[in-house]
Scaffold this motif. Sequence first.
Motif, short mmCIF file in Angstrom:
data_model
loop_
_atom_site.label_atom_id
_atom_site.label_comp_id
_atom_site.label_asym_id
_atom_site.label_seq_id
_atom_site.Cartn_x
_atom_site.Cartn_y
_atom_site.Cartn_z
N VAL A 130 0.85 -1.18 0.00
CA VAL A 130 0.00 0.00 0.00
C VAL A 130 0.89 1.24 0.00
N PRO A 131 0.78 2.10 -1.02
CA PRO A 131 1.62 3.31 -1.06
C PRO A 131 1.50 4.12 0.22
N PHE A 132 2.65 4.54 0.73
CA PHE A 132 2.79 5.35 1.93
C PHE A 132 2.43 4.59 3.22
N VAL A 133 2.10 3.33 3.10
CA VAL A 133 1.81 2.51 4.28
C VAL A 133 2.87 1.43 4.45
N GLY A 134 3.12 0.68 3.39
CA GLY A 134 4.13 -0.35 3.44
C GLY A 134 3.59 -1.71 3.06
N LEU A 135 4.37 -2.73 3.36
CA LEU A 135 4.01 -4.10 3.02
C LEU A 135 3.04 -4.65 4.05
N VAL A 136 1.92 -5.17 3.57
CA VAL A 136 0.91 -5.74 4.45
C VAL A 136 0.80 -7.23 4.13
N ALA A 137 1.11 -8.07 5.11
CA ALA A 137 0.98 -9.51 4.94
C ALA A 137 -0.41 -9.94 5.38
N LEU A 138 -1.10 -10.66 4.50
CA LEU A 138 -2.45 -11.10 4.83
C LEU A 138 -2.40 -12.26 5.81
N PRO A 139 -3.33 -12.31 6.75
CA PRO A 139 -3.43 -13.48 7.63
C PRO A 139 -3.73 -14.73 6.80
N THR A 248 5.24 -11.89 -3.57
CA THR A 248 6.60 -11.55 -3.17
C THR A 248 6.60 -10.53 -2.04
N ASP A 249 7.54 -10.71 -1.12
CA ASP A 249 7.71 -9.74 -0.04
C ASP A 249 9.05 -9.02 -0.17
N ALA A 250 9.57 -8.94 -1.40
CA ALA A 250 10.85 -8.27 -1.62
C ALA A 250 10.79 -6.83 -1.11
N GLU A 251 11.88 -6.37 -0.56
CA GLU A 251 11.95 -5.03 0.00
C GLU A 251 12.05 -4.00 -1.11
N VAL A 252 11.10 -3.08 -1.13
CA VAL A 252 11.08 -2.02 -2.16
C VAL A 252 10.87 -0.71 -1.43
N ARG A 253 11.71 0.28 -1.73
CA ARG A 253 11.66 1.52 -0.98
C ARG A 253 11.53 2.73 -1.91
N GLY A 254 11.17 3.87 -1.28
CA GLY A 254 11.21 5.16 -1.94
C GLY A 254 10.40 5.23 -3.21
N GLN A 255 10.95 5.93 -4.21
CA GLN A 255 10.27 6.11 -5.48
C GLN A 255 10.01 4.78 -6.15
N THR A 256 10.97 3.86 -6.03
CA THR A 256 10.78 2.54 -6.61
C THR A 256 9.55 1.88 -6.02
N PHE A 257 9.33 2.05 -4.71
CA PHE A 257 8.16 1.46 -4.08
C PHE A 257 6.89 2.03 -4.67
N PHE A 258 6.86 3.37 -4.83
CA PHE A 258 5.64 4.00 -5.33
C PHE A 258 5.28 3.49 -6.73
N PHE A 259 6.29 3.37 -7.59
CA PHE A 259 6.01 2.93 -8.95
C PHE A 259 5.85 1.42 -9.06
N PHE A 260 6.33 0.68 -8.07
CA PHE A 260 6.27 -0.78 -8.14
C PHE A 260 5.26 -1.34 -7.14
N ALA A 261 4.13 -0.69 -6.94
CA ALA A 261 3.08 -1.24 -6.09
C ALA A 261 2.31 -2.26 -6.93
N PRO A 262 2.81 -3.49 -7.05
CA PRO A 262 2.38 -4.38 -8.12
C PRO A 262 0.90 -4.72 -8.16
N LEU A 263 0.23 -4.81 -7.02
CA LEU A 263 -1.19 -5.15 -7.08
C LEU A 263 -2.07 -3.96 -7.39
N PHE A 264 -1.52 -2.76 -7.35
CA PHE A 264 -2.30 -1.58 -7.67
C PHE A 264 -2.15 -1.20 -9.14
N LEU A 265 -0.95 -1.33 -9.66
CA LEU A 265 -0.73 -0.91 -11.04
C LEU A 265 -1.50 -1.76 -12.05
N PRO A 266 -1.62 -3.08 -11.87
CA PRO A 266 -2.47 -3.82 -12.80
C PRO A 266 -3.93 -3.37 -12.80
#
Length: 394
Positions: A130-139, A248-266
Amino acid sequence: MIGYVAVIGAAFLVTLALTPVMIRLSWRFGVVDRPDSRRVHTRPTPRLGGAAIVAGVLVGLGVAWLTGEFRPVFRTIAPPLGVVLATLTMYLVGQLDDLRDVSAPAKTAGSVLAGSILAASGVAILFFRVPFVGLVALPPDLVPLITVLWVVGMAQAVNLIDGLDGLATGVVGIASGAVLMFAEHLDNADSIISDDNIGAVIAACVVGACLGFLPWNFHPARIFMGDAGALSLGLLMAAATIAIGGNTDAEVRGQTFFFFAPLFLPLVILGVPIVDTAWALLRRAKGRAGLTIADKGHLHHRIMRLGHGQTRSVLILWTWTALLSAAVLVPVYTGNGVGFIPLAVAALALLLFTLFAPGWQARRANGALGEADAGEAAEAVGRPGEALGSAPTG
């Protein structure tokens, strides 16, 4: 890229060659869509095209396995096998509905089964970024539920957009091409997704199958994909986006994170069918009608009511899909948002064309008609005898 070209080519050739066979079988067994008040087409049209699309996708997956270019993808058999079984399940559900009307609960149950197969095979949404929130792992308890909802939603979105010749085929083809390019960049840029991810291979198969089906499906269509094709393509797009963005739970930060929010961009890439589905839900909720009740309130129907013909309406929605895809890919590939400016200009121009082009054409046509009428009147004044129908004097 050689491997992807082989996969796309195999899916393309199989679908292209098998579609005319399905046209003949459709006529032979009477599986045709006949015109009625809610359909746009004006003549009976075969509807067994879904079989050719699914066959192309399965052959594409087989070629990906045999070439050896994607060994990591097939190192673990569960995800590829799950995609195949889920696709066949969804195809059978749609094909039964094409042959004899299946109730909405039964179709939903079949879609849930297909999504459950995907989740059980490991193609499941495990993480959200989630942009500006971070990685959220589902239960773990929510993973199958969210995955099934994603599959059912995608399948319904493609099914609803399949209302004009070539529309769903082109939209899904463009979107899957964008997903393939998106996945390839995620793979190459900092290895954000691993080389055993099946998402890009699925997208390549869908690209080839859509390209092979389109020559037979573009207006005037000689065959429709039916629910079998639309639901299967929806499932495959769901599987590709799940594999790319949710595994994937790969660490993505900064601008790269914003542009690589993979479940949102599709979701942006698939904006046309998703917006159409959301609008259908709101429209039918307001009118207290069921989602499964067909109507003529979809995006493509509204564009046609503005005065665009069927072909132009399809091209407009294809262009919207291409612009939305470019809005995702340009910043991903360039690392900045400079490309948004020409894309915004193009989107504005397309919006103005969509809204006002029919009116401009009507005024031009009326002006030309008025000039023709004035010319005829002037000629009549110059030849009064002929205008009155009297015989010419010699």
